[in-house]
Design an enzyme around this catalytic site. Structure first.
Site, PDB file in Angstrom:
ATOM      1  N   TYR A   1      19.340  91.885  18.678  1.00  0.00           N
ATOM      2  CA  TYR A   1      20.685  91.640  19.228  1.00  0.00           C
ATOM      3  C   TYR A   1      21.644  92.802  18.952  1.00  0.00           C
ATOM      4  CZ  TYR A   1      25.173  89.088  19.601  1.00  0.00           C
ATOM      5  OH  TYR A   1      26.446  88.673  19.911  1.00  0.00           O
TER       6      TYR A   1
ATOM      7  N   LYS B   1      27.208  78.687  15.117  1.00  0.00           N
ATOM      8  CA  LYS B   1      27.520  79.634  14.038  1.00  0.00           C
ATOM      9  C   LYS B   1      27.941  78.861  12.797  1.00  0.00           C
ATOM     10  CE  LYS B   1      27.366  82.580  17.352  1.00  0.00           C
ATOM     11  NZ  LYS B   1      28.513  82.534  18.222  1.00  0.00           N
TER      12      LYS B   1
HETATM   13  P1  NAD Z   1      28.021  81.595  24.307  1.00  0.00           P
HETATM   14  O1  NAD Z   1      26.566  81.555  24.047  1.00  0.00           O
HETATM   15  O2  NAD Z   1      28.803  80.342  24.136  1.00  0.00           O
HETATM   16  O3  NAD Z   1      28.314  82.174  25.764  1.00  0.00           O
HETATM   17  C1  NAD Z   1      27.472  83.099  26.394  1.00  0.00           C
HETATM   18  C2  NAD Z   1      27.173  82.557  27.783  1.00  0.00           C
HETATM   19  O4  NAD Z   1      26.352  83.508  28.469  1.00  0.00           O
HETATM   20  C3  NAD Z   1      26.398  81.232  27.756  1.00  0.00           C
HETATM   21  O5  NAD Z   1      27.118  80.213  28.414  1.00  0.00           O
HETATM   22  C4  NAD Z   1      25.099  81.552  28.470  1.00  0.00           C
HETATM   23  O6  NAD Z   1      24.621  80.502  29.303  1.00  0.00           O
HETATM   24  C5  NAD Z   1      25.506  82.762  29.303  1.00  0.00           C
HETATM   25  N1  NAD Z   1      24.313  83.514  29.701  1.00  0.00           N
HETATM   26  C6  NAD Z   1      23.239  83.839  28.919  1.00  0.00           C
HETATM   27  N2  NAD Z   1      22.309  84.453  29.666  1.00  0.00           N
HETATM   28  C7  NAD Z   1      22.806  84.524  30.923  1.00  0.00           C
HETATM   29  C8  NAD Z   1      22.294  85.041  32.130  1.00  0.00           C
HETATM   30  N3  NAD Z   1      21.080  85.602  32.211  1.00  0.00           N
HETATM   31  N4  NAD Z   1      23.060  84.945  33.262  1.00  0.00           N
HETATM   32  C9  NAD Z   1      24.272  84.357  33.210  1.00  0.00           C
HETATM   33  N5  NAD Z   1      24.815  83.854  32.085  1.00  0.00           N
HETATM   34  C10 NAD Z   1      24.083  83.934  30.959  1.00  0.00           C
HETATM   35  O7  NAD Z   1      28.614  82.763  23.374  1.00  0.00           O
HETATM   36  P2  NAD Z   1      30.117  83.151  23.047  1.00  0.00           P
HETATM   37  O8  NAD Z   1      30.342  82.834  21.620  1.00  0.00           O
HETATM   38  O9  NAD Z   1      31.041  82.618  24.075  1.00  0.00           O
HETATM   39  O10 NAD Z   1      29.994  84.739  23.166  1.00  0.00           O
HETATM   40  C11 NAD Z   1      30.504  85.482  24.273  1.00  0.00           C
HETATM   41  C12 NAD Z   1      30.208  86.954  24.070  1.00  0.00           C
HETATM   42  O11 NAD Z   1      30.745  87.389  22.818  1.00  0.00           O
HETATM   43  C13 NAD Z   1      28.711  87.292  24.015  1.00  0.00           C
HETATM   44  O12 NAD Z   1      28.507  88.526  24.628  1.00  0.00           O
HETATM   45  C14 NAD Z   1      28.431  87.424  22.538  1.00  0.00           C
HETATM   46  O13 NAD Z   1      27.337  88.260  22.287  1.00  0.00           O
HETATM   47  C15 NAD Z   1      29.745  87.995  22.028  1.00  0.00           C
HETATM   48  N6  NAD Z   1      29.989  87.698  20.599  1.00  0.00           N
HETATM   49  C16 NAD Z   1      30.371  86.451  20.197  1.00  0.00           C
HETATM   50  C17 NAD Z   1      30.595  86.202  18.842  1.00  0.00           C
HETATM   51  C18 NAD Z   1      31.016  84.852  18.347  1.00  0.00           C
HETATM   52  O14 NAD Z   1      31.265  84.716  17.139  1.00  0.00           O
HETATM   53  N7  NAD Z   1      31.141  83.827  19.187  1.00  0.00           N
HETATM   54  C19 NAD Z   1      30.427  87.243  17.905  1.00  0.00           C
HETATM   55  C20 NAD Z   1      30.028  88.493  18.352  1.00  0.00           C
HETATM   56  C21 NAD Z   1      29.829  88.716  19.703  1.00  0.00           C
END
Ligand code: NAD
Length: 334
Positions: A150, A193
């Site tokens: 990741y 998380k």
């Molecule tokens: P989340 O998993 O709730 O949301 C990510 C969404 O992306 C999901 O709904 C999933 O269905 C969608 N997705 C995955 N594969 C896909 C595909 N092939 N086509 C279309 N959609 C797809 O995560 P989040 O917490 O909302 O995170 C959002 C962004 O922030 C991500 O890029 C994540 O890596 C980044 N991030 C989040 C955190 C955190 O603490 N929440 C920390 C670091 C980075």
């Protein structure tokens, strides 16, 4: 009045994307949301919501069609520490495909600005070996030694954004999130998380019970409430800063302290049982917001206690609605 923009949010069925869509709509913009799935807990506020698999080039081209001004690219295969340490190949492959295709499709379709959601997992692991870690500045991502799978993918996608600016003058913004939490986020099933997992465990426990904590609980992190995250996203997109920026709080706590805070919010006394075989990620991680504050004149300000006071009751209500706990109302005063 601010002009209305046409905005695409990918990952709009996920936690941060769903909150972001709500906020953009409240500001009067036209919004298209795209995801593999609908939001889990309430309907999307987006003008259009499309189910698409953004690993596919054609789907990315369709998602970015129709004079989109800005793209918030939040779609990613991700989860908590248990999930991202278990599936390196699939997570890295899925996210490489999403990010490479989304960047190029947005460029070809004439999008004005593209925001990439990176992560604190890009930081060099050797700089996170102690619980009393020195807070991470943006330059600490190099020399590169990120989280396997990741983190490597996020770091390379950041670099791809820089190349798109260098070679095509395509405007990109790069945000490194540090542990975002809040209501309407996954709290069960393996992708949750630490804050959500601990809220769930505390809510399911009776006063005096034991709850399981992964590791010895001395590992440290900082946590950002989702409203601060969304505000930061809008501010970074509007800024002129093209390099990576931390978006997190500087309020570092150990997982034991996080657990105690949740128990306090819940009004329960609990015993922590440490599972030393549970995955715990790096030993210590905190955000240094010097560059963020210098760039925006702003940084997240909602305390962990304030955020948990809004998050815990939501998870408790969800568990109650699912029939997994019964909440006894406090007895009425005589
Ligand atoms: P989340 O998993 O709730 O949301 C990510 C969404 O992306 C999901 O709904 C999933 O269905 C969608 N997705 C995955 N594969 C896909 C595909 N092939 N086509 C279309 N959609 C797809 O995560 P989040 O917490 O909302 O995170 C959002 C962004 O922030 C991500 O890029 C994540 O890596 C980044 N991030 C989040 C955190 C955190 O603490 N929440 C920390 C670091 C980075």
């Amino acid at each position: 009045m601010k002009p209305v923009s046409r905005i695409l949010v990918t990952g709009a069925g996920g936690f941060i994307g769903h909150h972001l869509v709500k906020c953009l709509k409240a500001e009067g913009h036209w919004v298209r949301g795209v995801d593999l799935k609908d939001p889990e807990y309430e309907a999307s506020a987006a003008d259009e919501f499309e189910i698409r698999d953004l690993r596919n080039w054609e789907e990315c081209l369709s998602a970015t069609r129709g004079s989109i001004d800005e793209v918030y690219n939040l779609a990613a295969d991700m989860g908590g520490i248990g999930y991202i340490t278990a599936f390196h190949a699939a997570i890295a492959r899925n996210n490489i495909l999403i990010n490479a295709h989304m960047l190029e499709a947005a460029r070809q379709n004439g999008v004005q600005r593209f925001l990439f959601s990176s992560s604190a997992c890009v930081y060099a692991q050797s700089k996170q070996k102690h619980a009393d870690v020195v807070a991470l500045r943006e330059e600490d991502a190099f020399p590169a030694e990120p989280e396997p799978g990741y983190g490597w993918e996020k770091l390379y996608a950041e670099q791809l954004c820089r190349y798109y600016w260098q070679d095509y003058k395509f405007e990109t913004r790069i945000v490194r999130f540090h542990n975002v939490y809040g209501p309407l986020g996954t709290y069960d099933g393996g992708k949750e998380k630490a804050p959500a997992a601990i809220c769930r465990k505390v809510a399911l426990a009776a006063d005096g019970d034991q709850i399981e904590i992964w590791g010895d609980g001395h590992q440290t992190r900082s946590f950002m409430y989702v409203d601060d995250c969304v505000e930061g996203l809008l501010r970074i997109m509007a800024s002129h800063y093209r390099d990576a920026l931390n978006l997190g709080t500087e309020e570092i706590v150990s997982i034991n302290q996080l657990t105690d805070l949740v128990a306090e919010v819940a009004g329960k006394r609990l015993i922590k049982r440490h599972n030393l075989n549970g995955p715990q990620g790096v030993r210590g991680r905190n955000s240094d917001n010097t560059q963020l504050h210098r760039t925006l004149g702003w940084q997240p300000s909602i305390s962990l206690h304030q955020g948990l006071c809004r998050t815990y009751p939501w998870i408790q209500k969800e568990l109650q609605a699912a029939g997994r706990i019964q909440i006894t109302e406090p007895a009425a005063a005589a």
